[in-house]
Design a protein around this motif. Structure first.
Motif, PDB file in Angstrom:
ATOM      1  N   THR A 102       3.107  -3.387   1.793  1.00 38.27           N
ATOM      2  CA  THR A 102       2.397  -3.458   3.075  1.00 38.27           C
ATOM      3  C   THR A 102       0.896  -3.601   2.876  1.00 38.27           C
ATOM      4  O   THR A 102       0.237  -4.406   3.551  1.00 38.27           O
ATOM      5  CB  THR A 102       2.696  -2.214   3.922  1.00 38.27           C
ATOM      6  OG1 THR A 102       4.116  -2.076   4.094  1.00 38.27           O
ATOM      7  CG2 THR A 102       2.038  -2.314   5.288  1.00 38.27           C
ATOM      8  N   SER A 103       0.351  -2.846   1.937  1.00 43.22           N
ATOM      9  CA  SER A 103      -1.093  -2.898   1.684  1.00 43.22           C
ATOM     10  C   SER A 103      -1.515  -4.260   1.147  1.00 43.22           C
ATOM     11  O   SER A 103      -2.528  -4.832   1.584  1.00 43.22           O
ATOM     12  CB  SER A 103      -1.483  -1.791   0.694  1.00 43.22           C
ATOM     13  OG  SER A 103      -1.130  -0.513   1.195  1.00 43.22           O
ATOM     14  N   THR A 149      -1.357  -6.932   3.844  1.00 40.70           N
ATOM     15  CA  THR A 149      -2.472  -6.762   4.777  1.00 40.70           C
ATOM     16  C   THR A 149      -3.756  -7.345   4.212  1.00 40.70           C
ATOM     17  O   THR A 149      -4.488  -8.072   4.905  1.00 40.70           O
ATOM     18  CB  THR A 149      -2.670  -5.274   5.105  1.00 40.70           C
ATOM     19  OG1 THR A 149      -1.466  -4.744   5.673  1.00 40.70           O
ATOM     20  CG2 THR A 149      -3.810  -5.084   6.086  1.00 40.70           C
ATOM     21  N   SER A 159      -5.726 -10.724   5.574  1.00 38.85           N
ATOM     22  CA  SER A 159      -6.987 -10.364   6.230  1.00 38.85           C
ATOM     23  C   SER A 159      -8.171 -11.125   5.655  1.00 38.85           C
ATOM     24  O   SER A 159      -9.160 -11.368   6.356  1.00 38.85           O
ATOM     25  CB  SER A 159      -7.230  -8.852   6.106  1.00 38.85           C
ATOM     26  OG  SER A 159      -6.207  -8.122   6.747  1.00 38.85           O
TER      27      SER A 159
END
Length: 224
Positions: A45-46, A49, A53
């Motif tokens: 997930t990190s 992201t 981003s």
């Protein structure tokens, strides 16, 4: 060696405490399995992201994501082998001790199961191979994590490509990052798909599940 009786209170109490101890042991190992899965989900997930981003972040970041998840899968598979070994004892006690106790059948208490449990207590051994443990954990949890990583990797290449991608050749060329040639990224991409697919098929054909989806004709008796 005489077969213990269900009316032997010393034997029954000892077996009950033995069962509770083994049950507590597998619960601890079961919790350790959840830790590695949580780390795999959190790290994925990190990384996803951060990758979406910041357009300047190259898609090579998913290389590290795959490597980290594969490492966690191996650690979890190793833990699962210990869990499965102790779970085998619990299932042996449930099948050959608790069932006779519930059914009050002395005949079900007979058999070689006591010798097998004693041998396993003296010389503990794994019940499944390392590759089978990897395949089981992959099928249960990690296949979804790998699928998300590969989908995110594909979207990253399409969204943040320097030029529009309208063919397979353009997609292949977009896999190149600085000094990293496109063929290496392609090998990792396709290799991950083939490896995950092979392991899932392997465990589906050669291994039994921890819990069956259906329990035959008695399934309706458990509906509330």
């Amino acid at each position: 060696m005489p077969v213990p009786s269900l009316q032997d209170s010393c034997y029954v109490n000892a077996m009950i405490h033995f069962y509770r101890g083994e049950l507590g042991r597998i619960m601890i190992w079961r919790q350790r399995l959840d830790v590695t899965t949580t780390w795999a989900i959190t790290s994925t997930t990190s990384i996803i992201t951060v990758a979406f981003s910041f357009p300047n972040v190259p898609h090579i970041v998913f290389f590290f994501n795959l490597a980290f998840v594969w490492m966690l899968l191996w650690i979890e598979a190793r833990r699962y082998r210990f869990y499965d070994a102790f779970r085998g004892r619990v299932r042996m006690l449930e099948s050959h001790f608790l069932v006779p106790m519930i059914s009050q059948s002395q005949q079900l208490l007979d058999g070689e199961w006591r010798r097998l449990v004693c041998e396993d207590l003296i010389l503990p051994s794994f019940k499944i191979t390392a590759i089978e443990a990897v395949a089981r954990r992959l099928k249960r949890n990690y296949v979804f994590i790998f699928a998300i990583i590969l989908v995110a990797w594909t979207l990253k290449v399409f969204i943040h490509a320097r030029s529009p991608i309208d063919s397979v050749e353009h997609f292949y060329n977009a896999l190149a990052v600085h000094a990293l040639p496109a063929w290496i990224a392609c090998v990792v991409y396709i290799g991950t798909i083939l490896t995950v697919g092979f392991l899932v098929v392997y465990v589906s054909r050669r291994s039994s599940e921890e819990i069956n989806e259906f329990s035959g004709g008695n399934a309706s008796l458990w509906r509330i």
